[in-house]
Design a protein around this motif. Structure first.
Motif, PDB file in Angstrom:
ATOM      1  N   LYS A 197       9.451 -10.695   0.458  1.00  0.00           N
ATOM      2  CA  LYS A 197       8.593 -10.496   1.710  1.00  0.00           C
ATOM      3  C   LYS A 197       9.299 -11.058   2.803  1.00  0.00           C
ATOM      4  CE  LYS A 197       7.347 -14.462   2.712  1.00  0.00           C
ATOM      5  NZ  LYS A 197       7.583 -15.379   3.882  1.00  0.00           N
ATOM      6  N   PHE A 226       5.957 -10.536  -3.750  1.00  0.00           N
ATOM      7  CA  PHE A 226       4.814 -11.353  -3.406  1.00  0.00           C
ATOM      8  C   PHE A 226       4.629 -12.483  -4.359  1.00  0.00           C
ATOM      9  CE2 PHE A 226       3.923  -7.349  -0.834  1.00  0.00           C
ATOM     10  CZ  PHE A 226       3.813  -8.028   0.536  1.00  0.00           C
ATOM     11  N   ARG A 247       1.430 -13.023  -6.615  1.00  0.00           N
ATOM     12  CA  ARG A 247       0.760 -12.349  -7.435  1.00  0.00           C
ATOM     13  C   ARG A 247       1.406 -12.539  -8.739  1.00  0.00           C
ATOM     14  NH1 ARG A 247      -0.105  -5.965  -5.783  1.00  0.00           N
ATOM     15  NH2 ARG A 247       0.027  -6.343  -3.602  1.00  0.00           N
ATOM     16  N   HIS A 280       2.418 -12.207   6.078  1.00  0.00           N
ATOM     17  CA  HIS A 280       2.601 -11.025   4.982  1.00  0.00           C
ATOM     18  C   HIS A 280       2.029 -11.689   3.870  1.00  0.00           C
ATOM     19  CE1 HIS A 280       5.717 -10.005   7.919  1.00  0.00           C
ATOM     20  NE2 HIS A 280       5.301  -8.862   7.582  1.00  0.00           N
ATOM     21  N   ASP A 289      -1.395  -9.802   2.225  1.00  0.00           N
ATOM     22  CA  ASP A 289      -1.168  -9.312   0.610  1.00  0.00           C
ATOM     23  C   ASP A 289      -2.286  -9.715  -0.206  1.00  0.00           C
ATOM     24  OD1 ASP A 289       0.107  -7.213  -1.029  1.00  0.00           O
ATOM     25  OD2 ASP A 289       0.567  -9.286  -1.965  1.00  0.00           O
ATOM     26  N   TRP A 349      -5.230  -7.876  -2.317  1.00  0.00           N
ATOM     27  CA  TRP A 349      -4.968  -7.547  -3.744  1.00  0.00           C
ATOM     28  C   TRP A 349      -5.946  -8.519  -4.363  1.00  0.00           C
ATOM     29  CZ3 TRP A 349      -2.937 -11.933  -7.021  1.00  0.00           C
ATOM     30  CH2 TRP A 349      -2.745 -11.355  -8.294  1.00  0.00           C
ATOM     31  N   PRO A 387       3.620  -5.368  -7.701  1.00  0.00           N
ATOM     32  CA  PRO A 387       3.480  -4.988  -6.251  1.00  0.00           C
ATOM     33  C   PRO A 387       4.501  -4.075  -5.705  1.00  0.00           C
ATOM     34  CG  PRO A 387       4.483  -7.069  -6.555  1.00  0.00           C
ATOM     35  CD  PRO A 387       4.266  -6.933  -7.801  1.00  0.00           C
ATOM     36  N   ALA A 440       2.926  -1.592  -0.803  1.00  0.00           N
ATOM     37  CA  ALA A 440       1.944  -2.785  -0.658  1.00  0.00           C
ATOM     38  C   ALA A 440       2.832  -3.542   0.534  1.00  0.00           C
ATOM     39  CB  ALA A 440       1.707  -3.595  -1.753  1.00  0.00           C
ATOM     40  N   ARG A 473       2.349  -2.181   3.953  1.00  0.00           N
ATOM     41  CA  ARG A 473       1.041  -2.412   4.120  1.00  0.00           C
ATOM     42  C   ARG A 473       0.945  -4.002   4.740  1.00  0.00           C
ATOM     43  NH1 ARG A 473      -4.065  -0.860   6.189  1.00  0.00           N
ATOM     44  NH2 ARG A 473      -5.624  -2.182   5.412  1.00  0.00           N
ATOM     45  N   SER A 474       1.577  -4.770   4.467  1.00  0.00           N
ATOM     46  CA  SER A 474       1.655  -5.976   4.830  1.00  0.00           C
ATOM     47  C   SER A 474       2.442  -6.038   6.169  1.00  0.00           C
ATOM     48  CB  SER A 474       2.238  -7.081   4.096  1.00  0.00           C
ATOM     49  OG  SER A 474       3.709  -6.963   3.875  1.00  0.00           O
TER      50      SER A 474
END
Length: 324
Positions: A92, A119, A122, A175, A179, A183, A292, A296, A299-300
């Motif tokens: 990220k 990420f 996760r 970020h 996320d 999530w 991820p 995604a 989106r972040s």
């Protein structure tokens, strides 16, 4: 099944960690270390038995790549990797701007290769467990989340605090925050308000506060701050409150779950980086583990950009109904 030939692009601290971790996995061969600083590439390459290169164009025996470059370099690196037809694992943020992210997503889709966002949270056992508890209704209906990250280091890469290079606390940490909120909670951010602190001698933010509203009606807050020029123990404090209980996580990797039945404690020590690389390899071989996606990542970037706009214009920014 032949080994995945993996290149690591960026021989900094994280690139070195990824290269060393990948050598521990069966089915992966680290074949190239790429860095414009050739001496740094040589140092990492010699430690893992790979070949050093100054650019991706020089590295021929590669089918997958980890991109761990300064934030502002992600956009061009992603496009080059897509043009080469490589499978891509990227740290990220995906890119610095939403416009860049849109172009990268398009290039990734057209490349017909596997792309995954790194990420890191996760892939940690405690965060996966927290998500499972929320999904199964273990704390009832969540209505509030708090997520604070306070760090300080005597030495950091120069680009961390260079706006043109994609530095600043919002781009370094928000970020992750956005996320993991969406999530873990399974809910989308509807609107964001942000404030930042920019020292007089710098051009980017060292501290930020975020306030958000989710589409479900729940609310959230985050405080992010980075000390420069000294070392201090990092602090992470993450809390979700629900109608029937709460979840707490901290930097010690401790998970506390409190309900009417009492409070349970769990400590985790799994190797999240090995899990991340293993999931990437599984993904490029066609196995869906809920990894991820770069969507995604987009989106972040969208949410971080909204936070930056809010901070500069001093008002709430509506994200809209953009559930993924």
């Amino acid at each position: 099944m032949s080994d995945v030939q993996l290149a690591v692009w960026g021989a900094g601290a994280m690139g070195g960690r990824v290269a060393r971790a990948a050598t521990k996995l069966s089915g992966v061969a680290v074949t190239a270390i790429i860095d414009s600083n050739y001496e740094r590439a040589v140092a990492v390459a010699s430690a893992v038995g790979a070949a050093p290169f100054r650019s991706l164009a020089e590295a021929e025996e590669v089918e997958a790549i980890y991109i761990g470059l300064p934030n502002a370099a992600h956009y061009e690196a992603c496009l080059e990797a897509a043009s080469r037809g490589l499978h891509v694992l990227i740290d990220k943020p995906l890119t610095v701007t939403l416009g860049e992210a849109d172009q990268v997503v398009t290039a990734a889709i057209e490349s017909r290769r596997y792309w995954m966002m790194g990420f890191s949270y996760r892939f940690r056992g405690e965060w996966r467990r927290a998500r499972d508890i929320v999904k199964t209704g273990g704390i009832g209906e969540p209505y509030f989340v708090s997520d604070n990250v306070i760090e300080a280091y005597e030495s950091t890469p120069d680009w961390y605090w260079n706006a043109e290079a994609g530095g600043g606390i919002l781009r370094l940490q928000s970020h992750h925050v956005f996320d993991r909120w969406e999530w873990v909670l399974g809910r989308s951010v509807k609107a964001v308000s942000a404030r930042t602190f920019v020292p007089a001698d710098r051009d980017t933010d060292l501290a930020a506060t975020l306030s958000v509203e989710f589409n479900s009606g729940m609310i959230g807050a985050s405080a992010l701050s980075f000390g420069v020029g000294y070392n201090a123990p990092p602090r992470v404090a993450f809390t979700i409150q629900g109608t029937h209980g709460s979840i707490e996580l901290d930097e010690s990797r401790r998970l506390l779950v409190s309900t009417q039945s009492g409070t349970t404690h769990e400590l985790f020590d799994d190797d999240w980086l090995l899990t991340e690389i293993a999931d990437f390899v599984a993904g490029l071989r066609g196995e869906d583990r809920g990894q991820p996606s770069i969507e995604a990542g987009r989106r972040s970037v969208q949410l971080a950009e909204a936070a930056g706009r809010s901070a500069s214009e001093s008002h709430w920014v509506e994200i809209g109904d953009l559930d993924e």
